[in-house]
Write a protein that holds these residues in place. Structure first.
Motif, PDB file in Angstrom:
ATOM      1  N   GLY A 156      35.114  43.961  43.911  1.00  0.00           N
ATOM      2  CA  GLY A 156      34.853  42.631  43.372  1.00  0.00           C
ATOM      3  C   GLY A 156      35.611  41.545  44.109  1.00  0.00           C
ATOM      4  O   GLY A 156      35.071  40.477  44.400  1.00  0.00           O
ATOM      5  N   GLN A 157      36.880  41.794  44.412  1.00  0.00           N
ATOM      6  CA  GLN A 157      37.681  40.822  45.145  1.00  0.00           C
ATOM      7  C   GLN A 157      37.171  40.629  46.564  1.00  0.00           C
ATOM      8  O   GLN A 157      37.113  39.507  47.070  1.00  0.00           O
ATOM      9  CB  GLN A 157      39.139  41.274  45.157  1.00  0.00           C
ATOM     10  CG  GLN A 157      39.817  41.178  43.800  1.00  0.00           C
ATOM     11  CD  GLN A 157      41.173  41.861  43.771  1.00  0.00           C
ATOM     12  OE1 GLN A 157      41.494  42.650  44.660  1.00  0.00           O
ATOM     13  NE2 GLN A 157      41.955  41.574  42.752  1.00  0.00           N
ATOM     14  N   LEU A 158      36.760  41.723  47.210  1.00  0.00           N
ATOM     15  CA  LEU A 158      36.216  41.620  48.563  1.00  0.00           C
ATOM     16  C   LEU A 158      34.896  40.857  48.557  1.00  0.00           C
ATOM     17  O   LEU A 158      34.626  40.067  49.468  1.00  0.00           O
ATOM     18  CB  LEU A 158      36.022  43.012  49.157  1.00  0.00           C
ATOM     19  CG  LEU A 158      37.304  43.720  49.617  1.00  0.00           C
ATOM     20  CD1 LEU A 158      37.012  45.178  49.957  1.00  0.00           C
ATOM     21  CD2 LEU A 158      37.906  43.016  50.828  1.00  0.00           C
ATOM     22  N   PHE A 159      34.071  41.075  47.532  1.00  0.00           N
ATOM     23  CA  PHE A 159      32.799  40.354  47.459  1.00  0.00           C
ATOM     24  C   PHE A 159      33.030  38.859  47.250  1.00  0.00           C
ATOM     25  O   PHE A 159      32.326  38.023  47.824  1.00  0.00           O
ATOM     26  CB  PHE A 159      31.935  40.910  46.329  1.00  0.00           C
ATOM     27  CG  PHE A 159      30.578  40.265  46.228  1.00  0.00           C
ATOM     28  CD1 PHE A 159      29.620  40.499  47.200  1.00  0.00           C
ATOM     29  CD2 PHE A 159      30.279  39.411  45.177  1.00  0.00           C
ATOM     30  CE1 PHE A 159      28.367  39.884  47.118  1.00  0.00           C
ATOM     31  CE2 PHE A 159      29.035  38.808  45.085  1.00  0.00           C
ATOM     32  CZ  PHE A 159      28.080  39.050  46.064  1.00  0.00           C
ATOM     33  N   PRO A 178      42.317  31.605  46.851  1.00  0.00           N
ATOM     34  CA  PRO A 178      41.401  32.388  46.015  1.00  0.00           C
ATOM     35  C   PRO A 178      40.123  31.606  45.743  1.00  0.00           C
ATOM     36  O   PRO A 178      40.186  30.391  45.516  1.00  0.00           O
ATOM     37  CB  PRO A 178      42.200  32.640  44.738  1.00  0.00           C
ATOM     38  CG  PRO A 178      43.236  31.572  44.707  1.00  0.00           C
ATOM     39  CD  PRO A 178      43.522  31.174  46.119  1.00  0.00           C
ATOM     40  N   PRO A 179      38.981  32.264  45.756  1.00  0.00           N
ATOM     41  CA  PRO A 179      37.693  31.555  45.719  1.00  0.00           C
ATOM     42  C   PRO A 179      37.404  30.838  44.411  1.00  0.00           C
ATOM     43  O   PRO A 179      36.514  29.989  44.365  1.00  0.00           O
ATOM     44  CB  PRO A 179      36.672  32.673  45.972  1.00  0.00           C
ATOM     45  CG  PRO A 179      37.366  33.933  45.604  1.00  0.00           C
ATOM     46  CD  PRO A 179      38.813  33.718  45.898  1.00  0.00           C
ATOM     47  N   ASP A 180      38.151  31.157  43.349  1.00  0.00           N
ATOM     48  CA  ASP A 180      37.887  30.522  42.055  1.00  0.00           C
ATOM     49  C   ASP A 180      38.768  29.301  41.808  1.00  0.00           C
ATOM     50  O   ASP A 180      38.744  28.727  40.733  1.00  0.00           O
ATOM     51  CB  ASP A 180      38.089  31.534  40.918  1.00  0.00           C
ATOM     52  CG  ASP A 180      39.501  32.103  40.884  1.00  0.00           C
ATOM     53  OD1 ASP A 180      40.206  32.001  41.905  1.00  0.00           O
ATOM     54  OD2 ASP A 180      39.895  32.656  39.829  1.00  0.00           O
ATOM     55  N   ARG A 181      39.542  28.884  42.814  1.00  0.00           N
ATOM     56  CA  ARG A 181      40.430  27.736  42.656  1.00  0.00           C
ATOM     57  C   ARG A 181      39.811  26.500  43.311  1.00  0.00           C
ATOM     58  O   ARG A 181      38.966  26.602  44.190  1.00  0.00           O
ATOM     59  CB  ARG A 181      41.785  28.023  43.306  1.00  0.00           C
ATOM     60  CG  ARG A 181      42.472  29.266  42.782  1.00  0.00           C
ATOM     61  CD  ARG A 181      43.007  29.072  41.397  1.00  0.00           C
ATOM     62  NE  ARG A 181      44.127  28.143  41.392  1.00  0.00           N
ATOM     63  CZ  ARG A 181      44.907  27.928  40.331  1.00  0.00           C
ATOM     64  NH1 ARG A 181      44.670  28.551  39.206  1.00  0.00           N
ATOM     65  NH2 ARG A 181      45.905  27.065  40.395  1.00  0.00           N
ATOM     66  N   PRO A 182      40.251  25.293  42.920  1.00  0.00           N
ATOM     67  CA  PRO A 182      39.774  24.083  43.602  1.00  0.00           C
ATOM     68  C   PRO A 182      40.126  24.133  45.086  1.00  0.00           C
ATOM     69  O   PRO A 182      41.103  24.781  45.483  1.00  0.00           O
ATOM     70  CB  PRO A 182      40.540  22.961  42.891  1.00  0.00           C
ATOM     71  CG  PRO A 182      40.923  23.533  41.561  1.00  0.00           C
ATOM     72  CD  PRO A 182      41.159  24.992  41.794  1.00  0.00           C
TER      73      PRO A 182
END
Length: 223
Positions: A156-159, A178-182
């Motif tokens: 999941g993290q790699l995706f 991290p992709p979920d941060r601004p």
């Protein structure tokens, strides 16, 4: 016919292996960081290019901070950049070591480099002033709550990293995490393929960390 089919399959497998290879490299780097394996991290980082990148970012942040308080001509900015280079060198050197890089990639804040974290001294709702805390037991600053480290240990993290990646030609890739941060709270890590190994060649810092480095440098320049 069979020969052409086998050749096509071989090309497909090679292309698939190439496409997966940077993410395998990220996985191995993440594992090395979690294991605090400095030797394994050092094998996956080009420290010369990383040092140049961080020096450039540190100087730009410091000069911009000073320019925000007073008008600077182009010549004054050039002189200030050259003068602050001597001060930026030791700080960048402290950042660009395997041990400090592990610290930075693990949770997004290089405590080993002596960059203090901010934590409220008066508690929530009490209007307390911020104090600076150093050391490995320091609580994470508000801007890093939720973790800004490089996490690539699960599918999941790699995706998620795959979705935030950008190709840079045939031998380069940029990963924003991290992709979920601004966007202003993300790192931008650039990988480059040399020989058969993907290495970290650049790391663009998030705004909070650039600001703290800027404060460190401008404080040194004012002494």
């Amino acid at each position: 016919m069979t020969r052409w089919w086998l050749s096509g399959l071989a090309v497909l497998l090679l292309w698939l292996a190439y496409g997966l290879s940077p993410y395998i490299a990220l996985y191995r780097l993440s594992q090395a960081v979690q294991a605090h394996d400095a030797a394994a991290v050092a094998q996956r980082v080009n420290f010369r290019t990383l040092r140049l990148s961080l020096t450039r970012q540190a100087l730009a942040a410091a000069v911009d901070a000073i320019a925000a308080r007073r008008d600077l001509s182009a010549r004054e900015r050039t002189i200030l950049t050259e003068a602050s280079g001597a001060l930026a060198g030791p700080l960048v050197e402290s950042l660009v070591t395997p041990e400090t890089l592990i610290d930075l990639l693990d949770d997004g804040w290089p405590v080993r480099a002596g960059l203090a974290r901010r934590t409220p001294s008066g508690g929530a709702g009490q209007g307390g002033a911020e104090t600076e805390v150093t050391g490995t037991d320091a609580p994470p600053p508000p801007e890093t709550t939720g973790g800004l480290g490089l996490h690539a240990s699960t599918v999941g993290q790699l995706f998620a990293l795959f979705r935030s990646s950008e190709p840079r030609g045939f031998r380069g890739m940029v990963v924003s995490y991290p992709p979920d941060r601004p966007l202003e709270n993300r790192f931008r890590l650039r990988l480059r393929l040399r020989g058969w190994t993907w290495r970290v060649v650049d790391l663009e810092l998030p705004s909070a960390l650039r600001e703290r480095i800027s404060q460190r440098l401008t404080g040194a320049m004012q002494r």
